[in-house]
Design a protein around this motif. Sequence first.
Motif, PDB file in Angstrom:
ATOM      1  N   ILE A   1       9.239   7.548  -4.636  1.00 57.22           N
ATOM      2  CA  ILE A   1       9.233   6.108  -4.907  1.00 57.22           C
ATOM      3  C   ILE A   1      10.478   5.448  -4.330  1.00 57.22           C
ATOM      4  N   LEU A   2      11.630   6.102  -4.474  1.00 60.65           N
ATOM      5  CA  LEU A   2      12.880   5.537  -3.940  1.00 60.65           C
ATOM      6  C   LEU A   2      12.788   5.298  -2.439  1.00 60.65           C
ATOM      7  N   ILE A   3      12.245   6.300  -1.726  1.00 63.98           N
ATOM      8  CA  ILE A   3      12.114   6.166  -0.271  1.00 63.98           C
ATOM      9  C   ILE A   3      11.257   4.956   0.077  1.00 63.98           C
TER      10      ILE A   3
ATOM     11  N   LEU B   1      20.315  10.174  -1.630  1.00 61.54           N
ATOM     12  CA  LEU B   1      19.048  10.076  -2.350  1.00 61.54           C
ATOM     13  C   LEU B   1      18.986  11.103  -3.488  1.00 61.54           C
ATOM     14  N   VAL B   2      19.506  12.294  -3.220  1.00 65.99           N
ATOM     15  CA  VAL B   2      19.537  13.332  -4.251  1.00 65.99           C
ATOM     16  C   VAL B   2      20.430  12.897  -5.405  1.00 65.99           C
ATOM     17  N   LYS B   3      21.605  12.322  -5.089  1.00 61.06           N
ATOM     18  CA  LYS B   3      22.536  11.877  -6.133  1.00 61.06           C
ATOM     19  C   LYS B   3      21.928  10.775  -6.998  1.00 61.06           C
ATOM     20  N   ILE B   4      21.256   9.824  -6.341  1.00 63.05           N
ATOM     21  CA  ILE B   4      20.628   8.726  -7.094  1.00 63.05           C
ATOM     22  C   ILE B   4      19.536   9.267  -8.007  1.00 63.05           C
ATOM     23  N   THR B   5      18.736  10.164  -7.460  1.00 60.87           N
ATOM     24  CA  THR B   5      17.649  10.746  -8.251  1.00 60.87           C
ATOM     25  C   THR B   5      18.196  11.558  -9.423  1.00 60.87           C
ATOM     26  N   ASN B   6      19.251  12.328  -9.173  1.00 58.29           N
ATOM     27  CA  ASN B   6      19.868  13.112 -10.252  1.00 58.29           C
ATOM     28  C   ASN B   6      20.458  12.214 -11.329  1.00 58.29           C
ATOM     29  N   ALA B   7      20.947  11.025 -10.908  1.00 62.62           N
ATOM     30  CA  ALA B   7      21.495  10.087 -11.888  1.00 62.62           C
ATOM     31  C   ALA B   7      20.381   9.475 -12.742  1.00 62.62           C
ATOM     32  N   LEU B   8      19.209   9.283 -12.126  1.00 65.87           N
ATOM     33  CA  LEU B   8      18.079   8.699 -12.860  1.00 65.87           C
ATOM     34  C   LEU B   8      17.402   9.731 -13.760  1.00 65.87           C
TER      35      LEU B   8
ATOM     36  N   GLY C   1      12.811   1.464   1.625  1.00 63.27           N
ATOM     37  CA  GLY C   1      12.245   1.054   2.906  1.00 63.27           C
ATOM     38  C   GLY C   1      11.622  -0.324   2.836  1.00 63.27           C
ATOM     39  N   THR C   2      10.882  -0.600   1.761  1.00 66.78           N
ATOM     40  CA  THR C   2      10.251  -1.914   1.588  1.00 66.78           C
ATOM     41  C   THR C   2      11.293  -3.000   1.430  1.00 66.78           C
ATOM     42  N   ALA C   3      12.342  -2.724   0.652  1.00 68.12           N
ATOM     43  CA  ALA C   3      13.397  -3.722   0.451  1.00 68.12           C
ATOM     44  C   ALA C   3      14.055  -4.081   1.775  1.00 68.12           C
ATOM     45  N   ILE C   4      14.326  -3.075   2.608  1.00 67.88           N
ATOM     46  CA  ILE C   4      14.947  -3.323   3.915  1.00 67.88           C
ATOM     47  C   ILE C   4      14.014  -4.155   4.795  1.00 67.88           C
TER      48      ILE C   4
ATOM     49  N   ALA D   1       0.836  -1.207   0.000  1.00 68.68           N
ATOM     50  CA  ALA D   1       0.000   0.000   0.000  1.00 68.68           C
ATOM     51  C   ALA D   1       0.867   1.251   0.000  1.00 68.68           C
ATOM     52  N   ASN D   2       1.989   1.191   0.711  1.00 66.47           N
ATOM     53  CA  ASN D   2       2.896   2.337   0.759  1.00 66.47           C
ATOM     54  C   ASN D   2       3.578   2.586  -0.583  1.00 66.47           C
ATOM     55  N   ILE D   3       3.872   1.521  -1.322  1.00 68.15           N
ATOM     56  CA  ILE D   3       4.468   1.698  -2.651  1.00 68.15           C
ATOM     57  C   ILE D   3       3.403   2.186  -3.633  1.00 68.15           C
ATOM     58  N   GLY D   4       2.231   1.591  -3.571  1.00 67.57           N
ATOM     59  CA  GLY D   4       1.165   1.925  -4.517  1.00 67.57           C
ATOM     60  C   GLY D   4       0.708   3.363  -4.448  1.00 67.57           C
ATOM     61  N   THR D   5       0.847   3.971  -3.266  1.00 68.56           N
ATOM     62  CA  THR D   5       0.399   5.358  -3.128  1.00 68.56           C
ATOM     63  C   THR D   5       1.245   6.329  -3.950  1.00 68.56           C
ATOM     64  N   CYS D   6       2.399   5.862  -4.431  1.00 70.27           N
ATOM     65  CA  CYS D   6       3.258   6.705  -5.279  1.00 70.27           C
ATOM     66  C   CYS D   6       2.663   6.906  -6.670  1.00 70.27           C
ATOM     67  N   ALA D   7       1.642   6.098  -7.015  1.00 64.41           N
ATOM     68  CA  ALA D   7       1.051   6.209  -8.359  1.00 64.41           C
ATOM     69  C   ALA D   7       0.507   7.612  -8.626  1.00 64.41           C
ATOM     70  N   THR D   8      -0.105   8.222  -7.597  1.00 69.24           N
ATOM     71  CA  THR D   8      -0.664   9.564  -7.765  1.00 69.24           C
ATOM     72  C   THR D   8       0.429  10.566  -8.102  1.00 69.24           C
ATOM     73  N   ALA D   9       1.561  10.450  -7.401  1.00 69.32           N
ATOM     74  CA  ALA D   9       2.677  11.352  -7.665  1.00 69.32           C
ATOM     75  C   ALA D   9       3.232  11.133  -9.071  1.00 69.32           C
ATOM     76  N   LEU D  10       3.269   9.876  -9.495  1.00 71.76           N
ATOM     77  CA  LEU D  10       3.761   9.572 -10.843  1.00 71.76           C
ATOM     78  C   LEU D  10       2.867  10.212 -11.898  1.00 71.76           C
TER      79      LEU D  10
END
Length: 582
Positions: A257-259, A314-321, A263-266, A230-239
């Motif tokens: 989405i990364l956050i 997180l900023v660096k990863i996002t900037n790379a993507l 978090g889910t992977a951990i 549910a926490n991942i799916g809520t990112c759909a609106t932002a997408l």
Amino acid sequence: MKVVLAALQLIGGLAFFLYGMHVMSGGLGKMAGGSLERSLRKATSNPLLGMGLGAGITVAIQSSSAMTVMLVGLVNSGLMLFPQTINVLMGSNIGTTVTSWILTLTGVEGSGMMELLKPKNFSPVIAIIGAILIMMSKKTKRQDLGKIMVGFAVLMYGMTAMSDAMSGLQDNPAFRSMLVAFDNPLIALLFSTLFTGIIQSSAATIGIVQALTVTGLITYGNAIPLVLGANIGTCATALLSSVGVTKEAKKVSVVHILIKLIGTAIFMAGYFAAKAAFGLHFLTDNPGRPGIALIHTVFNVTSTILLFPFQKQLVKITNALIKPSKKMGEGAFLDERLINTPSIAVNEAMVQTKRMAVLAHKTLEQSLALFHNYDEKAADQIVVYEDELDNYEDKLGSFLVKLSSRAVSDVDSRRVSLMLHTIGDFERLGDHAVNLLKGAREIKDKEITFSEDAQTEIRNLTDAVNEILAMTIRAFRESDSSLAIHVEPLEQVIDVLIAQAKSGHIERLQLGKCTIQTGFVLSDLLTNYERISDHCSNIAVALIETGVGSFDTHAYLNDIKTGGSRTFVEDYKRYAEKYGIG
């Protein structure tokens, strides 16, 4: 057949839940008003404050998705920088867990006073009170409170309906076989992600999972991946909200989405490792509604604690993507996504209107200076500024018209009216700046020279116009109606100075001290000065009248001129003495 009927009741309950959430969050957003935006602007000063404000605003509007969409709009408009949103997003993830704890009320058991805590017992009373406030009260704040109460009652009714739909199905073979799939954590995670993405509400998914606990067939082992999904799916609106925005704004959705994914992977890694090492027999227990809320809270709080120190990464990863765009100035002036949160939109529109006011002041200052020191570069810049003012009026006007159709608080409604009344005046100030530029250029090109008396009158008038302009812009920028009341007396003094200048020119013309040609230039100059002071008066009056919710400019001006206002009389005498009126 029983499963089909339960499914229909579940869908109906979900519809009530989503509608109640929409009504309640709308009412909360209106009551919060401009405080949301002012609080959000403070988020840039310190990470912990940003996180706290993100949580608080999400609780206020009851939607982390709306919060994310708002941030996308702010970054797309250039009103916030992408890195500044990370703290707010983390706080928003924590704030959204409050809803799940509210929903635990539907599972309250007991007798006596505890029985009163059940929504099916107190929601009707809240709904009746809310309906009375909506229909009987004339005050907008009370009507908004009524909408919050009705929305809450409808939400709780929907939650109760979903729980009732699930009760009694624990012994149904078809239902039990359907839930077997959730024994696989990855399937449960994927299903919950897709379902939440479709309905675009993690709160609704969490509510359904809480409703399923009444069957006794949902365990901690099932619930954990369902909540994480549910926490991942809520990112759909932002997408969805990031379609058609700048690359900087897209980064807000990506980091959100990364956050959630990290978090889910951990959590899933820890889930599998702990289950393999220790067995974790409690995973077979039914968590109940509080258990679901606890999983939701622990996930978001722990994810935030773990990722908070790694924001730069997180900023660096996002900037790379998302590679930075090579195009300059690709952002929206005021992103229309902001209109979905009217209180934020009103304040950001006011920010832009104040920038327009400053630009109008700057344009006129440069234009007035040309009469003393003509500079072609400065003249060219004035034309550029005037084009920018036209652009401000077009875009702000369109944005404010759309915004005015939305439900906003009384205070925000008055601010929208103020902006709609003043942006035209700011744009016209730019037009007069161009007119003055043309006059200054004509004086230079034709080598026109004014008499000493005319020069003295022009300098005196220019000083008065500069003063009224500076006072008006400052009053507007600072929303200072106590300063704005001093504008009208000076405007009256400027009118007298203009009349005296015209009379003086006629006398000099008759004596042969001035020419017809200088008269034309002087007449244009005086007309523009008069119009500038008139627009300053309009802006000041609009600012003053905002406080009382009225924009009857003529009535106000008539009152202060004929009513013998002590402040007006004293100001007029002071300005008259300052500028040499006998």
